[in-house]
Design a protein around this motif. Structure first.
Motif, PDB file in Angstrom:
ATOM      1  N   THR A  73      26.439  -4.376  22.169  1.00 53.25           N
ATOM      2  CA  THR A  73      26.457  -5.069  21.010  1.00 53.25           C
ATOM      3  C   THR A  73      28.150  -5.701  21.415  1.00 53.25           C
ATOM      4  OG1 THR A  73      27.131  -5.195  18.803  1.00 53.25           O
ATOM      5  CG2 THR A  73      27.963  -3.303  20.136  1.00 53.25           C
ATOM      6  N   THR A  74      27.964  -7.239  20.899  1.00 52.73           N
ATOM      7  CA  THR A  74      29.367  -7.887  21.152  1.00 52.73           C
ATOM      8  C   THR A  74      30.072  -7.933  19.488  1.00 52.73           C
ATOM      9  OG1 THR A  74      28.116  -9.974  20.802  1.00 52.73           O
ATOM     10  CG2 THR A  74      28.693  -9.206  22.821  1.00 52.73           C
ATOM     11  N   ASN A  75      29.351  -7.591  18.511  1.00 55.92           N
ATOM     12  CA  ASN A  75      30.012  -7.488  17.228  1.00 55.92           C
ATOM     13  C   ASN A  75      31.362  -6.466  17.377  1.00 55.92           C
ATOM     14  OD1 ASN A  75      30.278  -5.759  14.499  1.00 55.92           O
ATOM     15  ND2 ASN A  75      28.980  -7.244  13.921  1.00 55.92           N
ATOM     16  N   VAL A  76      32.449  -7.302  16.646  1.00 55.01           N
ATOM     17  CA  VAL A  76      33.517  -6.563  16.985  1.00 55.01           C
ATOM     18  C   VAL A  76      33.683  -4.852  16.057  1.00 55.01           C
ATOM     19  CG1 VAL A  76      35.991  -6.859  16.022  1.00 55.01           C
ATOM     20  CG2 VAL A  76      34.904  -8.892  16.936  1.00 55.01           C
ATOM     21  N   THR A  77      33.082  -5.024  14.830  1.00 47.74           N
ATOM     22  CA  THR A  77      33.114  -3.942  14.243  1.00 47.74           C
ATOM     23  C   THR A  77      32.311  -2.784  15.038  1.00 47.74           C
ATOM     24  OG1 THR A  77      33.498  -4.872  12.137  1.00 47.74           O
ATOM     25  CG2 THR A  77      32.537  -2.743  12.098  1.00 47.74           C
ATOM     26  N   LEU A  78      31.008  -3.227  15.312  1.00 46.70           N
ATOM     27  CA  LEU A  78      29.850  -2.079  15.815  1.00 46.70           C
ATOM     28  C   LEU A  78      30.386  -1.737  17.269  1.00 46.70           C
ATOM     29  CD1 LEU A  78      26.650  -3.757  14.773  1.00 46.70           C
ATOM     30  CD2 LEU A  78      28.037  -1.747  13.566  1.00 46.70           C
ATOM     31  N   SER A  79      31.200  -2.709  18.033  1.00 45.24           N
ATOM     32  CA  SER A  79      31.470  -2.315  19.214  1.00 45.24           C
ATOM     33  C   SER A  79      32.485  -1.175  19.450  1.00 45.24           C
ATOM     34  CB  SER A  79      32.321  -3.509  19.898  1.00 45.24           C
ATOM     35  OG  SER A  79      33.148  -3.914  19.387  1.00 45.24           O
ATOM     36  N   LYS A  80      33.079  -0.544  18.330  1.00 41.83           N
ATOM     37  CA  LYS A  80      34.097   0.213  18.090  1.00 41.83           C
ATOM     38  C   LYS A  80      33.447   1.660  17.627  1.00 41.83           C
ATOM     39  CE  LYS A  80      37.914  -2.856  16.948  1.00 41.83           C
ATOM     40  NZ  LYS A  80      38.878  -3.274  16.041  1.00 41.83           N
ATOM     41  N   ARG A  81      32.153   1.501  17.285  1.00 38.14           N
ATOM     42  CA  ARG A  81      31.415   2.673  16.868  1.00 38.14           C
ATOM     43  C   ARG A  81      30.239   3.226  17.612  1.00 38.14           C
ATOM     44  NH1 ARG A  81      31.870   2.058  10.156  1.00 38.14           N
ATOM     45  NH2 ARG A  81      34.034   1.702  10.293  1.00 38.14           N
ATOM     46  N   LYS A  82      30.394   2.678  18.927  1.00 36.46           N
ATOM     47  CA  LYS A  82      29.204   2.952  19.807  1.00 36.46           C
ATOM     48  C   LYS A  82      28.724   4.520  19.725  1.00 36.46           C
ATOM     49  CE  LYS A  82      29.686  -0.847  22.694  1.00 36.46           C
ATOM     50  NZ  LYS A  82      29.906  -1.441  24.236  1.00 36.46           N
ATOM     51  N   ALA A  83      29.634   5.252  19.914  1.00 36.93           N
ATOM     52  CA  ALA A  83      29.718   6.698  20.107  1.00 36.93           C
ATOM     53  C   ALA A  83      28.782   7.279  18.833  1.00 36.93           C
ATOM     54  CB  ALA A  83      30.848   7.459  20.148  1.00 36.93           C
ATOM     55  N   LEU A  84      29.303   6.829  17.646  1.00 36.28           N
ATOM     56  CA  LEU A  84      28.498   7.348  16.193  1.00 36.28           C
ATOM     57  C   LEU A  84      27.316   6.952  16.324  1.00 36.28           C
ATOM     58  CD1 LEU A  84      29.855   9.076  13.908  1.00 36.28           C
ATOM     59  CD2 LEU A  84      30.017   6.822  12.788  1.00 36.28           C
ATOM     60  N   ARG A  85      26.950   5.920  16.916  1.00 34.26           N
ATOM     61  CA  ARG A  85      25.677   5.151  16.485  1.00 34.26           C
ATOM     62  C   ARG A  85      24.577   5.553  17.761  1.00 34.26           C
ATOM     63  NH1 ARG A  85      25.189  -0.823  16.533  1.00 34.26           N
ATOM     64  NH2 ARG A  85      23.406  -0.413  14.787  1.00 34.26           N
TER      65      ARG A  85
ATOM     66  N   GLY B 281      31.630  27.922  13.673  1.00 37.62           N
ATOM     67  CA  GLY B 281      32.017  27.320  12.551  1.00 37.62           C
ATOM     68  C   GLY B 281      31.229  26.448  11.935  1.00 37.62           C
ATOM     69  N   GLY B 282      32.010  25.667  11.008  1.00 42.89           N
ATOM     70  CA  GLY B 282      31.322  24.645  10.131  1.00 42.89           C
ATOM     71  C   GLY B 282      31.647  23.251  10.583  1.00 42.89           C
ATOM     72  N   PHE B 283      31.719  22.262   9.851  1.00 46.49           N
ATOM     73  CA  PHE B 283      31.820  20.594  10.269  1.00 46.49           C
ATOM     74  C   PHE B 283      33.406  20.728  10.709  1.00 46.49           C
ATOM     75  CE2 PHE B 283      28.546  20.763   7.090  1.00 46.49           C
ATOM     76  CZ  PHE B 283      27.723  19.967   7.349  1.00 46.49           C
ATOM     77  N   PHE B 284      33.310  19.734  11.574  1.00 48.28           N
ATOM     78  CA  PHE B 284      34.728  19.161  12.315  1.00 48.28           C
ATOM     79  C   PHE B 284      34.637  17.781  12.737  1.00 48.28           C
ATOM     80  CE2 PHE B 284      32.176  21.350  15.562  1.00 48.28           C
ATOM     81  CZ  PHE B 284      32.207  20.298  16.469  1.00 48.28           C
ATOM     82  N   LEU B 285      35.808  16.934  12.820  1.00 47.95           N
ATOM     83  CA  LEU B 285      35.868  15.669  13.319  1.00 47.95           C
ATOM     84  C   LEU B 285      35.195  15.738  14.783  1.00 47.95           C
ATOM     85  CD1 LEU B 285      39.316  14.559  11.819  1.00 47.95           C
ATOM     86  CD2 LEU B 285      36.881  14.268  11.139  1.00 47.95           C
ATOM     87  N   TYR B 286      34.429  14.556  14.929  1.00 45.40           N
ATOM     88  CA  TYR B 286      33.710  14.724  16.346  1.00 45.40           C
ATOM     89  C   TYR B 286      33.720  13.280  16.956  1.00 45.40           C
ATOM     90  CZ  TYR B 286      30.354  15.997  19.764  1.00 45.40           C
ATOM     91  OH  TYR B 286      29.634  16.340  20.885  1.00 45.40           O
ATOM     92  N   SER B 287      32.837  12.466  16.614  1.00 46.77           N
ATOM     93  CA  SER B 287      33.072  11.077  17.252  1.00 46.77           C
ATOM     94  C   SER B 287      33.346  10.000  16.126  1.00 46.77           C
ATOM     95  CB  SER B 287      31.462  10.960  17.982  1.00 46.77           C
ATOM     96  OG  SER B 287      30.926  11.243  17.065  1.00 46.77           O
ATOM     97  N   GLU B 288      33.808  10.359  15.084  1.00 41.26           N
ATOM     98  CA  GLU B 288      34.213   9.030  14.252  1.00 41.26           C
ATOM     99  C   GLU B 288      35.209   8.259  14.895  1.00 41.26           C
ATOM    100  OE1 GLU B 288      32.650  12.719  12.249  1.00 41.26           O
ATOM    101  OE2 GLU B 288      34.096  12.427  13.681  1.00 41.26           O
ATOM    102  N   PRO B 289      35.091   6.921  14.548  1.00 48.07           N
ATOM    103  CA  PRO B 289      35.866   6.053  15.191  1.00 48.07           C
ATOM    104  C   PRO B 289      37.327   5.961  14.436  1.00 48.07           C
ATOM    105  CG  PRO B 289      34.206   4.842  13.996  1.00 48.07           C
ATOM    106  CD  PRO B 289      34.038   6.260  13.720  1.00 48.07           C
ATOM    107  N   ASP B 290      37.588   6.162  13.465  1.00 46.46           N
ATOM    108  CA  ASP B 290      38.719   5.814  12.795  1.00 46.46           C
ATOM    109  C   ASP B 290      39.527   7.160  12.115  1.00 46.46           C
ATOM    110  OD1 ASP B 290      36.685   6.640  10.979  1.00 46.46           O
ATOM    111  OD2 ASP B 290      37.049   5.542   9.254  1.00 46.46           O
ATOM    112  N   ILE B 291      39.651   8.263  13.199  1.00 52.49           N
ATOM    113  CA  ILE B 291      40.408   9.191  13.323  1.00 52.49           C
ATOM    114  C   ILE B 291      41.987   8.858  13.303  1.00 52.49           C
ATOM    115  CG2 ILE B 291      41.110  11.655  13.884  1.00 52.49           C
ATOM    116  CD1 ILE B 291      38.193  11.833  15.069  1.00 52.49           C
ATOM    117  N   GLU B 292      42.693   9.137  12.269  1.00 55.59           N
ATOM    118  CA  GLU B 292      44.026   8.821  12.144  1.00 55.59           C
ATOM    119  C   GLU B 292      44.960   9.965  11.945  1.00 55.59           C
ATOM    120  OE1 GLU B 292      44.548   6.130   9.102  1.00 55.59           O
ATOM    121  OE2 GLU B 292      43.451   4.461   9.975  1.00 55.59           O
TER     122      GLU B 292
END
Length: 388
Positions: A131-143, A254-265
């Motif tokens: 993808t060349t979409n600016v937004t989607l190109s930052k979310r490849k791992a999640l997708r 354990g339970g849920f944890f942050l993983y491949s989310e693109p906007d971890i701050e």
């Protein structure tokens, strides 16, 4: 003169499914999940999953390894190398399983459900990575993770609908009852430590397909079991090793944890836990997302040590905030707020990405863990693993 629309792998696959009585029409919805239109179905216009380049003639004889390597390489901008390689292995595993299932039916030369699912897996993966979409190109791992998990889950659902073997199999509950695993006296249980029992549930079910479940059953009185929550990120994440090192009888992940989310701050970081977390009686993280949690009660008499599993949310949670002006300790004030969703509301990422403070006499506080990270009387970004 109107030209007919160009054929794509998606339109070809859809036409094949519609024409065939032995193919489930629900497959079309699966193929369209990441793009319903032909304009959103790039790639060679054929039904060969291993043809992954933009020419009909070129078939990659090792398409699985090729795409696995692309995933492991191209996701490095978003996640670390270990995770990128794991994503690649996950893709390769699912593709190989679908290919093996397709080969089991290779006497029938017609297009199979497994071939169509593998086609969608390969085409959509290439589409996500290219993808060349600016937004989607930052979310490849999640997708990539989403498409792999989705295709595999749908293969099981479609398999359940088509499989004669599954149609005559028991439900999961019926299988549990057949083996008497709902009773402590079941011969399936092995007591590996006083008060601790293990059993394995394996078989084909008509509601969940093939299952392989490890069951840990604990007699709380006999074992005098005490649960302890450990952060193993800085030590060892292998449960067997961790059990030996800590002297524990048993361990579960354990339970849920942050993983491949693109906007971890900051202050959040990858692998941070998400949701209710209590250790030694101290609330480390509040139950922001109202997900199921396992907990052990502390109390007097018969209440002490009891284990519950329940969904716990933020209603009734008391937040004690210590606020100061410019970090000046002499101006420190303590504010106690009880969340009731009327006067004091809790907004998490599932509700909104940005929260607008609607009333002039209201204020918003963004909280992550035990830290207030932002305060505003206008609007706030809702933290990924926190709340406003």
């Amino acid at each position: 003169m109107k030209h007919p629309p160009p054929m794509t792998w998606l339109s070809l696959a859809s036409a094949e499914i519609i024409q065939r009585d032995d193919l489930n029409n629900d497959i079309i919805d699966v193929l369209c999940a990441f793009g319903r239109d032909d304009a959103d179905a790039p790639g060679p216009a054929n039904l060969n999953p291993d043809c992954i380049f933009c020419t009909d003639e070129k078939v990659h004889h090792d398409a699985i390894s090729h795409l696995q390597n692309r995933i492991a390489t191209e996701l490095l901008d978003e996640i670390d190398a270990d995770q990128a390689q794991m994503f690649g292995r996950r893709f390769a595993s699912i593709s190989s399983l679908l290919r093996a299932a397709d080969k089991d039916n290779e006497a029938d030369e017609s297009i199979s459900t497994d071939q169509l699912l593998r086609l969608a897996l390969h085409r959509r993966t290439v589409q996500i990575l290219s993808t060349t979409n600016v937004t989607l190109s930052k979310r490849k791992a999640l997708r990539v993770r989403a498409v792999v998990d989705f295709i595999w889950s749908q293969s099981l659902v479609l398999g359940l609908a088509d499989s004669q073997r599954c149609q005559h199999a028991p439900t999961l509950v019926e299988l549990v009852e057949k083996l008497e695993l709902h009773t402590a006296s079941s011969s399936q249980y092995n007591e590996f430590h006083p008060g601790f029992y293990h059993a394995t549930l394996e078989g084909i079910t008509r509601d969940y397909g093939p299952v392989h479940i490890n069951i840990l059953r604990i007699n709380l009185r006999k074992s005098k079991c005490r649960m302890k929550c450990l952060d193993a990120r800085e030590s060892c994440t292998d449960l067997s090793t961790l059990t030996r090192k800590t002297g524990a009888v048993a361990a579960i992940s354990g339970g849920f944890f942050l993983y491949s989310e693109p906007d971890i701050e900051v202050p959040s970081k990858r692998t941070d836990p998400v949701g209710l977390l209590v250790s030694d009686g101290q609330v480390c993280l509040p139950p922001v997302f109202r997900r199921a949690a396992i907990m052990q009660r502390r109390g007097k008499g018969s209440e002490d040590g009891l284990v519950d599993m329940d969904k716990i949310g933020m209603d009734g949670v008391k937040c004690i905030l210590k606020l100061s002006s410019g970090g000046d300790a002499s101006t420190m004030q303590t504010l106690e707020l009880v969340i009731d969703q009327k006067i004091v509301k809790c907004i998490h990422r599932g509700n909104a990405e940005v929260f607008v403070v609607a009333k002039k006499d209201h204020i918003g506080l963004a909280i992550v863990g035990k830290k207030v990270v932002a305060v505003s009387s206008t609007k706030l970004n809702v933290p990924l693993a926190g709340f406003v």
